[in-house]
Design a protein around this motif. Sequence first.
Motif, PDB file in Angstrom:
ATOM      1  N   UNK A 101      -5.789  12.222 -12.654  1.00  0.00           N
ATOM      2  CA  UNK A 101      -4.596  12.312 -11.798  1.00  0.00           C
ATOM      3  C   UNK A 101      -4.733  13.344 -10.681  1.00  0.00           C
ATOM      4  N   UNK A 102      -5.761  14.184 -10.732  1.00  0.00           N
ATOM      5  CA  UNK A 102      -5.849  15.320  -9.802  1.00  0.00           C
ATOM      6  C   UNK A 102      -5.845  14.898  -8.337  1.00  0.00           C
ATOM      7  N   UNK A 103      -6.592  13.845  -8.000  1.00  0.00           N
ATOM      8  CA  UNK A 103      -6.647  13.428  -6.589  1.00  0.00           C
ATOM      9  C   UNK A 103      -5.288  12.954  -6.098  1.00  0.00           C
ATOM     10  N   UNK A 104      -4.492  12.370  -7.006  1.00  0.00           N
ATOM     11  CA  UNK A 104      -3.165  11.892  -6.628  1.00  0.00           C
ATOM     12  C   UNK A 104      -2.217  13.072  -6.384  1.00  0.00           C
ATOM     13  N   UNK A 105      -2.335  14.109  -7.212  1.00  0.00           N
ATOM     14  CA  UNK A 105      -1.498  15.288  -7.014  1.00  0.00           C
ATOM     15  C   UNK A 105      -1.857  15.986  -5.702  1.00  0.00           C
ATOM     16  N   UNK A 106      -3.154  16.089  -5.413  1.00  0.00           N
ATOM     17  CA  UNK A 106      -3.580  16.704  -4.157  1.00  0.00           C
ATOM     18  C   UNK A 106      -3.013  15.925  -2.966  1.00  0.00           C
ATOM     19  N   UNK A 107      -3.090  14.595  -3.033  1.00  0.00           N
ATOM     20  CA  UNK A 107      -2.626  13.738  -1.934  1.00  0.00           C
ATOM     21  C   UNK A 107      -1.116  13.837  -1.744  1.00  0.00           C
ATOM     22  N   UNK A 108      -0.365  13.682  -2.826  1.00  0.00           N
ATOM     23  CA  UNK A 108       1.097  13.662  -2.713  1.00  0.00           C
ATOM     24  C   UNK A 108       1.636  15.049  -2.364  1.00  0.00           C
ATOM     25  N   UNK A 109       0.963  16.100  -2.815  1.00  0.00           N
ATOM     26  CA  UNK A 109       1.417  17.445  -2.448  1.00  0.00           C
ATOM     27  C   UNK A 109       1.368  17.641  -0.940  1.00  0.00           C
ATOM     28  N   UNK A 110       0.355  17.066  -0.303  1.00  0.00           N
ATOM     29  CA  UNK A 110       0.261  17.167   1.160  1.00  0.00           C
ATOM     30  C   UNK A 110       1.297  16.259   1.833  1.00  0.00           C
TER      31      UNK A 110
END
Length: 203
Positions: A101-110
Motif C-alpha cells: 500500500x505504500x506507493x498508494x499512500x505516497x501518491x494520495x498524500x500528494x
Amino acid sequence: MSHGRVPRRRSTLLAATAVAVTGALTLSACGADDNKTGGGGDTHFVTGSAGISTVAASERPAAPKLTGTTLDGEPLDVADYRGKVVVLNVWGSWCGPCRAEAKHFAKVSRETADDGVQFIGINTRDVQKDAAVAFEKDWDITYPSFYDPIGKLLLRFPQGTLNPQAIPSTIVLDRNGKIAARTLQALDAEKLHTMIDPLIAEK
C-alpha cells in the motif's frame, strides 16, 4: 549493589509493554480479517462491505493524545494539525501488505495536500530504525512518521472504538480531531479516497 536493579526493571517493563501490544494487535493481520470491527456493545460505527468502518459526525470520539518523535528524531504532535483531515497509517517495514500500500499512500498524500489533508505514519515493531527510514525512501514517502517500536501510541486508543488492531491499520481524523473512519487492511488509492474524500467535503 543497586546498579543492576534499574536496567532489570526497565527490561521487565519493556518486555511487559511488548506483550501488551502484541495482545492488542492482531498481527496475523499482516493479513487480518477485513471485516473485523473490534467493537463490542454500542460502538456507534458501521463497517461497510469494503472493510471501512465509519462514524457519523455526531457520534465521533476524540482521538487520543498522540505525541512523540519521528523517524528523523523531530518532535511530532497530531494536535498541531487540528483543522486538517489527518490520515494515520500504522505500518512496519517488515510487513508485506504495508509495502503493497505504500506507493498508494505516497501518491494520495500528494494529491490531497492542497485539500487540507495531512498524512502521518506510525511506524511500529521496527527494532532497527534504519529499516524504517529505508522503507520511506524506497517508496518516496515524504510525510512524517512516529517511531513507535513497541507500540505505546497504539495502546492509547481505547478498545471498543475504532482502534488500530492490525498492521497495517489506517485511521482518519476529521478536522476537529475526532475519529471518523478506520480500516484494518491494506488500501489502494481508490479506497484511500473513499475514506478521505467525504471528510474533505465536510464543512
